[in-house]
Design a protein around this motif. Structure first.
Motif, PDB file in Angstrom:
ATOM      1  N   VAL A 534     -18.102  -4.237  13.003  1.00 60.91           N
ATOM      2  CA  VAL A 534     -17.472  -5.368  13.694  1.00 60.91           C
ATOM      3  C   VAL A 534     -17.579  -5.170  15.201  1.00 60.91           C
ATOM      4  O   VAL A 534     -17.883  -6.113  15.954  1.00 60.91           O
ATOM      5  CB  VAL A 534     -15.995  -5.509  13.261  1.00 60.91           C
ATOM      6  N   ALA A 535     -17.345  -3.930  15.668  1.00 58.69           N
ATOM      7  CA  ALA A 535     -17.436  -3.649  17.103  1.00 58.69           C
ATOM      8  C   ALA A 535     -18.849  -3.875  17.618  1.00 58.69           C
ATOM      9  O   ALA A 535     -19.048  -4.401  18.723  1.00 58.69           O
ATOM     10  CB  ALA A 535     -16.981  -2.211  17.368  1.00 58.69           C
ATOM     11  N   ILE A 536     -19.862  -3.475  16.833  1.00 54.78           N
ATOM     12  CA  ILE A 536     -21.258  -3.697  17.243  1.00 54.78           C
ATOM     13  C   ILE A 536     -21.543  -5.187  17.378  1.00 54.78           C
ATOM     14  O   ILE A 536     -22.125  -5.643  18.382  1.00 54.78           O
ATOM     15  CB  ILE A 536     -22.208  -3.052  16.225  1.00 54.78           C
ATOM     16  N   ALA A 537     -21.149  -5.959  16.372  1.00 54.85           N
ATOM     17  CA  ALA A 537     -21.377  -7.411  16.424  1.00 54.85           C
ATOM     18  C   ALA A 537     -20.648  -8.034  17.607  1.00 54.85           C
ATOM     19  O   ALA A 537     -21.176  -8.934  18.285  1.00 54.85           O
ATOM     20  CB  ALA A 537     -20.929  -8.046  15.115  1.00 54.85           C
ATOM     21  N   PHE A 538     -19.415  -7.560  17.893  1.00 51.61           N
ATOM     22  CA  PHE A 538     -18.647  -8.095  19.023  1.00 51.61           C
ATOM     23  C   PHE A 538     -19.336  -7.763  20.340  1.00 51.61           C
ATOM     24  O   PHE A 538     -19.444  -8.607  21.244  1.00 51.61           O
ATOM     25  CB  PHE A 538     -17.231  -7.511  18.994  1.00 51.61           C
ATOM     26  N   GLY A 539     -19.818  -6.522  20.478  1.00 51.61           N
ATOM     27  CA  GLY A 539     -20.492  -6.140  21.706  1.00 51.61           C
ATOM     28  C   GLY A 539     -21.760  -6.951  21.941  1.00 51.61           C
ATOM     29  O   GLY A 539     -22.049  -7.365  23.076  1.00 51.61           O
ATOM     30  N   LEU A 540     -22.530  -7.208  20.890  1.00 54.12           N
ATOM     31  CA  LEU A 540     -23.746  -8.021  21.032  1.00 54.12           C
ATOM     32  C   LEU A 540     -23.402  -9.454  21.415  1.00 54.12           C
ATOM     33  O   LEU A 540     -24.112 -10.095  22.210  1.00 54.12           O
ATOM     34  CB  LEU A 540     -24.544  -7.985  19.724  1.00 54.12           C
ATOM     35  N   TRP A 541     -22.312  -9.960  20.834  1.00 53.69           N
ATOM     36  CA  TRP A 541     -21.886 -11.324  21.187  1.00 53.69           C
ATOM     37  C   TRP A 541     -21.497 -11.406  22.652  1.00 53.69           C
ATOM     38  O   TRP A 541     -21.857 -12.353  23.349  1.00 53.69           O
ATOM     39  CB  TRP A 541     -20.711 -11.722  20.295  1.00 53.69           C
ATOM     40  N   LEU A 542     -20.770 -10.375  23.149  1.00 52.44           N
ATOM     41  CA  LEU A 542     -20.388 -10.364  24.558  1.00 52.44           C
ATOM     42  C   LEU A 542     -21.613 -10.330  25.463  1.00 52.44           C
ATOM     43  O   LEU A 542     -21.637 -10.985  26.518  1.00 52.44           O
ATOM     44  CB  LEU A 542     -19.508  -9.139  24.843  1.00 52.44           C
ATOM     45  N   LEU A 543     -22.629  -9.556  25.080  1.00 55.18           N
ATOM     46  CA  LEU A 543     -23.836  -9.463  25.906  1.00 55.18           C
ATOM     47  C   LEU A 543     -24.498 -10.820  26.103  1.00 55.18           C
ATOM     48  O   LEU A 543     -25.117 -11.085  27.139  1.00 55.18           O
ATOM     49  CB  LEU A 543     -24.832  -8.499  25.257  1.00 55.18           C
ATOM     50  N   ASN A 544     -24.403 -11.672  25.100  1.00 56.05           N
ATOM     51  CA  ASN A 544     -25.013 -12.995  25.199  1.00 56.05           C
ATOM     52  C   ASN A 544     -24.112 -14.009  25.900  1.00 56.05           C
ATOM     53  O   ASN A 544     -24.488 -15.173  26.034  1.00 56.05           O
ATOM     54  CB  ASN A 544     -25.367 -13.510  23.801  1.00 56.05           C
ATOM     55  N   HIS A 545     -22.908 -13.566  26.291  1.00 62.71           N
ATOM     56  CA  HIS A 545     -21.971 -14.488  26.947  1.00 62.71           C
ATOM     57  C   HIS A 545     -21.425 -13.899  28.244  1.00 62.71           C
ATOM     58  O   HIS A 545     -20.313 -14.215  28.669  1.00 62.71           O
ATOM     59  CB  HIS A 545     -20.808 -14.825  25.999  1.00 62.71           C
ATOM     60  N   LEU A 546     -22.179 -13.040  28.906  1.00 63.40           N
ATOM     61  CA  LEU A 546     -21.747 -12.465  30.172  1.00 63.40           C
ATOM     62  C   LEU A 546     -21.846 -13.496  31.296  1.00 63.40           C
ATOM     63  O   LEU A 546     -22.850 -14.222  31.393  1.00 63.40           O
ATOM     64  CB  LEU A 546     -22.608 -11.252  30.532  1.00 63.40           C
ATOM     65  N   PRO A 547     -20.839 -13.568  32.157  1.00 62.54           N
ATOM     66  CA  PRO A 547     -20.969 -14.417  33.350  1.00 62.54           C
ATOM     67  C   PRO A 547     -22.084 -13.891  34.248  1.00 62.54           C
ATOM     68  O   PRO A 547     -22.445 -12.715  34.199  1.00 62.54           O
ATOM     69  CB  PRO A 547     -19.599 -14.278  34.032  1.00 62.54           C
ATOM     70  N   GLU A 548     -22.614 -14.774  35.073  1.00 53.67           N
ATOM     71  CA  GLU A 548     -23.718 -14.352  35.933  1.00 53.67           C
ATOM     72  C   GLU A 548     -23.257 -13.386  37.013  1.00 53.67           C
ATOM     73  O   GLU A 548     -24.019 -12.542  37.460  1.00 53.67           O
ATOM     74  CB  GLU A 548     -24.375 -15.579  36.567  1.00 53.67           C
ATOM     75  N   LYS A 549     -22.002 -13.496  37.457  1.00 53.18           N
ATOM     76  CA  LYS A 549     -21.519 -12.602  38.513  1.00 53.18           C
ATOM     77  C   LYS A 549     -20.001 -12.608  38.523  1.00 53.18           C
ATOM     78  O   LYS A 549     -19.355 -13.356  37.779  1.00 53.18           O
ATOM     79  CB  LYS A 549     -22.054 -13.038  39.873  1.00 53.18           C
ATOM     80  N   GLY A 550     -19.414 -11.766  39.371  1.00 54.58           N
ATOM     81  CA  GLY A 550     -17.974 -11.733  39.535  1.00 54.58           C
ATOM     82  C   GLY A 550     -17.324 -10.601  38.762  1.00 54.58           C
ATOM     83  O   GLY A 550     -17.962  -9.825  38.038  1.00 54.58           O
ATOM     84  N   LEU A 551     -15.982 -10.525  38.920  1.00 51.42           N
ATOM     85  CA  LEU A 551     -15.207  -9.482  38.270  1.00 51.42           C
ATOM     86  C   LEU A 551     -15.259  -9.597  36.747  1.00 51.42           C
ATOM     87  O   LEU A 551     -15.274  -8.602  36.038  1.00 51.42           O
ATOM     88  CB  LEU A 551     -13.743  -9.561  38.749  1.00 51.42           C
ATOM     89  N   GLY A 552     -15.318 -10.844  36.252  1.00 54.44           N
ATOM     90  CA  GLY A 552     -15.368 -11.051  34.810  1.00 54.44           C
ATOM     91  C   GLY A 552     -16.582 -10.389  34.191  1.00 54.44           C
ATOM     92  O   GLY A 552     -16.510  -9.827  33.082  1.00 54.44           O
ATOM     93  N   ARG A 553     -17.724 -10.436  34.928  1.00 54.67           N
ATOM     94  CA  ARG A 553     -18.934  -9.809  34.398  1.00 54.67           C
ATOM     95  C   ARG A 553     -18.738  -8.299  34.285  1.00 54.67           C
ATOM     96  O   ARG A 553     -19.132  -7.685  33.283  1.00 54.67           O
ATOM     97  CB  ARG A 553     -20.120 -10.130  35.305  1.00 54.67           C
TER      98      ARG A 553
END
Length: 711
Positions: A534-553
């Protein structure tokens, strides 16, 4: 290498064609007659019964060991209550050449003998005994003949029958039991039988030249080769080249030594020989040399061929076929426009497979040299390796299904493990194919690996390299052969759909590995790895939804790193504590019929009279699981076990077990599965027949046949 086994199967199958078309209404080629020594008997009397065979000219029947082909006669008696019939007393056979084979049997006329014992009380009426006789009779073709015969004893209306002359002539053809000690050993590819000489026992040169050796064990010698007899140090020594049979630890062997004396009469000595060797006789034509001895080149080539064939068969196993399909997809894309690149990919994939096999074999050889009692598949006895492999297959499945597409470093790693366009991708797909192939055992593999692990490091690595080359060969051939490439479908939209379909075998393999992990470390460890996925799938999902810049990224990148590190921390490293819930026990045998293996339990069973069937398995061994489901844990096999009082013992090698490892090594094996059948103890002699090692691909009929033959 000796190909007589293959020829045997070919000729025997060929012979059944005319047999099926043959003479249903024609007269039998073997006329069978029952010859009781007496037709009127007393209570408690023991007497001979002869089974006479009158064989048509130029045809022959078989001895108890038929030689290179054929089958011994079978006689099933239906006796009145209280009567007892002995085993068959076999006359000395003749050698029957059938180039390139050689058989043992009888021509023209022969009488098999059995002893019949009457009970202490007999009824005041005629007694009827019935015999169902099955005889294979051969010339250029083979025809099985079946007949039923009845024997009337103490019939008031019948005539008294005296077959003493027939019985006397049959007894004259029986071999004599020798009182001298006999031993059997093997050296330099020769089987050596040594018999001590009695006082005054001598043989002329002509008699020595006439000696023939007839082993009761099928395939023990090369039947087509002549035996050589000599007198050395006060003993008769018989040597003959070894045969093709693979044996476990050979405790003793039965056989005949036949010769023609100075008067032209044929004599034979029946013997039971103790085995003087120190280890198991295995593989085929010769036993394996000890470490440090010169390696027999023909034996090495045979082991390498077996390894190559085993590797080829591995491609059809469910754990490997999806990976091969992935590479086939990549070849479709490049074969037509870039044939030279296709060949490079084939070589890169082959290098990945072969080097991975050499790496695993090197670790295995080094650990065994250090005293570790491990075998093939040892890495899957480590829960950490099983969990990591489950993660890898889960990642490959996600990539194939299109769940993530990543550029940069992570994308290169993903492609390297699946269908990347570079040569590195082909190399690492070969590595992956090797990893997922290790739980599988194909035919031919066990003998090759068993041989390799008794040799020098160079010879061992060469055999493992042949195994890897066999696994890589289909894709390598496809990448180099334009004729094969032309049969590949044209690139198109179907490839994307097929690629996504291949994700599901990967997911299924990952699920299976998680189940194996549950058998090793219990439900909590299994749950940890599931949360890791589950953690692997979550991490891959986050990689595809990273902001382009800023603290959130920055924060989400930190979460990605934690998501990829968490699965490592969730891998269980040890075995679970004792659990009361048997469904999650580390011993998967608890929900099976039979009893758990231990040396003590097996010894206790073998000390009794009943037959014993031993299965050595592991949760991570796919071949083991398939065999158990389709051949052992079935109604028909259970019924056969119950009918013949077969005691079933199963050993679980999912986690390392030193006692099971010793059992495997005693039969020349370094991995599972292995199936050994010990026939029932003989009521007359008190001995068990030679233990049978069954094939690694089992069917219910294979098990039933072993039971029938031992009975």
């Amino acid at each position: 290498m000796n190909f007589r086994l293959f020829l045997t199967a070919f000729f025997f199958c060929l012979s059944l064609i005319p047999a099926a078309m043959a003479q249903e209404s024609a007269s039998p080629l073997v006329k069978v007659r029952l010859l009781p020594e007496y037709s009127r008997i007393e209570p408690g009397q023991e007497f001979w019964v002869g089974i006479e065979q009158s064989i048509a000219p130029h045809w022959h029947t078989y001895w108890r060991n038929p030689g290179d082909s054929g089958s011994a006669p079978r006689i099933h008696w239906n006796l009145p209550e209280g009567f007892e019939m002995s085993e068959i007393y076999w006359p000395t056979p003749d050698k029957i050449p059938y180039p390139p084979l050689l058989n043992y049997g009888y021509s023209d006329h022969v009488i098999l003998l059995q002893k019949l014992r009457a009970p202490e009380t007999l009824p005041d009426e005629a007694l009827t005994l019935k015999a169902d006789v099955e005889i294979l009779v051969c010339k250029d073709e083979c025809i099985p003949e079946f007949s039923t015969h009845t024997l009337q004893l103490n019939d008031p209306a019948g005539m008294s029958e005296d077959n003493a002359s027939y019985i006397k002539s049959a007894l004259a053809r029986l071999p004599e039991n020798t009182d001298q000690s006999v031993s059997i050993t093997e050296k330099d590819g020769q089987l050596i039988v040594t018999k001590s000489l009695a006082d005054g026992e001598t043989y002329s040169d002509a008699e020595l030249a006439s000696f023939e050796y007839f082993p009761q064990d099928w395939g023990l010698v090369d039947n087509t080769k002549d035996a050589a007899a000599s007198i050395k140090d006060g003993a008769l020594v018989i040597t003959q080249p070894r045969g093709d049979r693979s044996l476990g630890a050979l405790k003793q062997s039965h056989g005949l030594l036949a010769y023609t004396n100075e008067n032209g009469a044929r004599n034979a000595l029946d013997f039971t020989a103790a085995h003087e060797g120190t280890g198991p006789l295995m593989l085929s034509a010769e036993t394996m040399p000890e470490d440090g001895q010169e390696t027999d080149i023909s034996m090495f080539l045979q082991a390498a061929l077996f390894a190559l064939l085993g590797g080829l068969v591995l491609n059809l196993m469910p754990c490997v076929f999806p990976v091969l399909s992935i590479k086939a997809l990549s070849l479709v894309k490049i074969a037509e426009k870039h044939p030279e690149m296709a060949r490079r990919h084939g070589l890169a994939y082959t290098a990945g497979v072969v080097l991975s096999f050499l790496f695993i074999a090197g670790i295995l050889i080094a650990l065994k040299a250090g005293g570790a009692g491990i075998g093939w598949g040892f890495q899957l006895q480590n829960p950490i390796i099983v969990a990591l492999l489950a993660y890898i297959l889960f990642l490959v499945g996600l990539k194939l299904s299109g769940y993530f597409e990543i550029s940069g470093h992570f994308g290169q790693v993903g492609n390297a493990l699946t269908q990347g366009g570079g040569l590195k991708g082909s190399f690492f797909t070969g590595v992956l194919a090797t990893l997922v192939a290790t739980p599988c055992t194909a035919p031919f593999m066990a003998l090759a690996i068993g041989y390799a692990l008794t040799q020098s490091a160079l010879v061992s690595l060469s055999v493992f390299a042949a195994l890897g080359f066999g696994l890589a060969l289909p894709y390598l051939a496809l990448s180099f052969a334009p004729a094969l490439q032309s049969r590949l479908p044209k690139p198109g939209a179907w490839m994307q759909t097929f690629q996504q379909f291949l994700a599901f075998p990967m997911f299924a393999s990952a699920v299976w590995l998680v189940w194996v992990l549950g058998q090793q470390v219990g439900p909590l460890g299994m749950m940890g790895v599931l949360f890791g996925m589950v953690a692997i799938a979550f991490g891959l999902w986050l990689l595809n939804h990273l902001p382009e810049k800023g603290l959130g990224r920055f924060i989400l990148k930190a979460l990605v790193v934690l998501s990829f590190l968490a699965p490592i921390g969730l891998i269980p490293a040890g075995t679970p504590p004792e659990m009361s819930d048997a469904s999650f026990s580390s011993a998967p045998i608890k929900d099976q019929f039979g009893q758990a293996y231990s040396p003590e339990s097996l010894s206790a069973l073998l000390a009794e009279d009943d037959p014993v069937f031993v299965e050595m398995t592991a949760a991570w061994c796919i071949t083991c699981k398939v065999n158990h489901a389709v051949a052992i844990n079935t109604r028909s096999t259970k019924a056969a076990f119950a009918e013949h009082n077969v005691k079933y013992v199963v050993g679980d090698w999912t986690n390392y077990d030193e006692e099971i490892t010793k059992f495997l090594n005693s039969y020349g094996r370094d991995g599972v599965p292995i199936y050994v059948y010990y026939g029932a103890r003989d009521a007359q002699t008190g001995e068990r027949p030679q233990a049978q090692i069954l094939p690694q691909i089992l069917t219910p009929e294979t098990i039933k046949k072993a039971i029938r033959e031992a009975s």
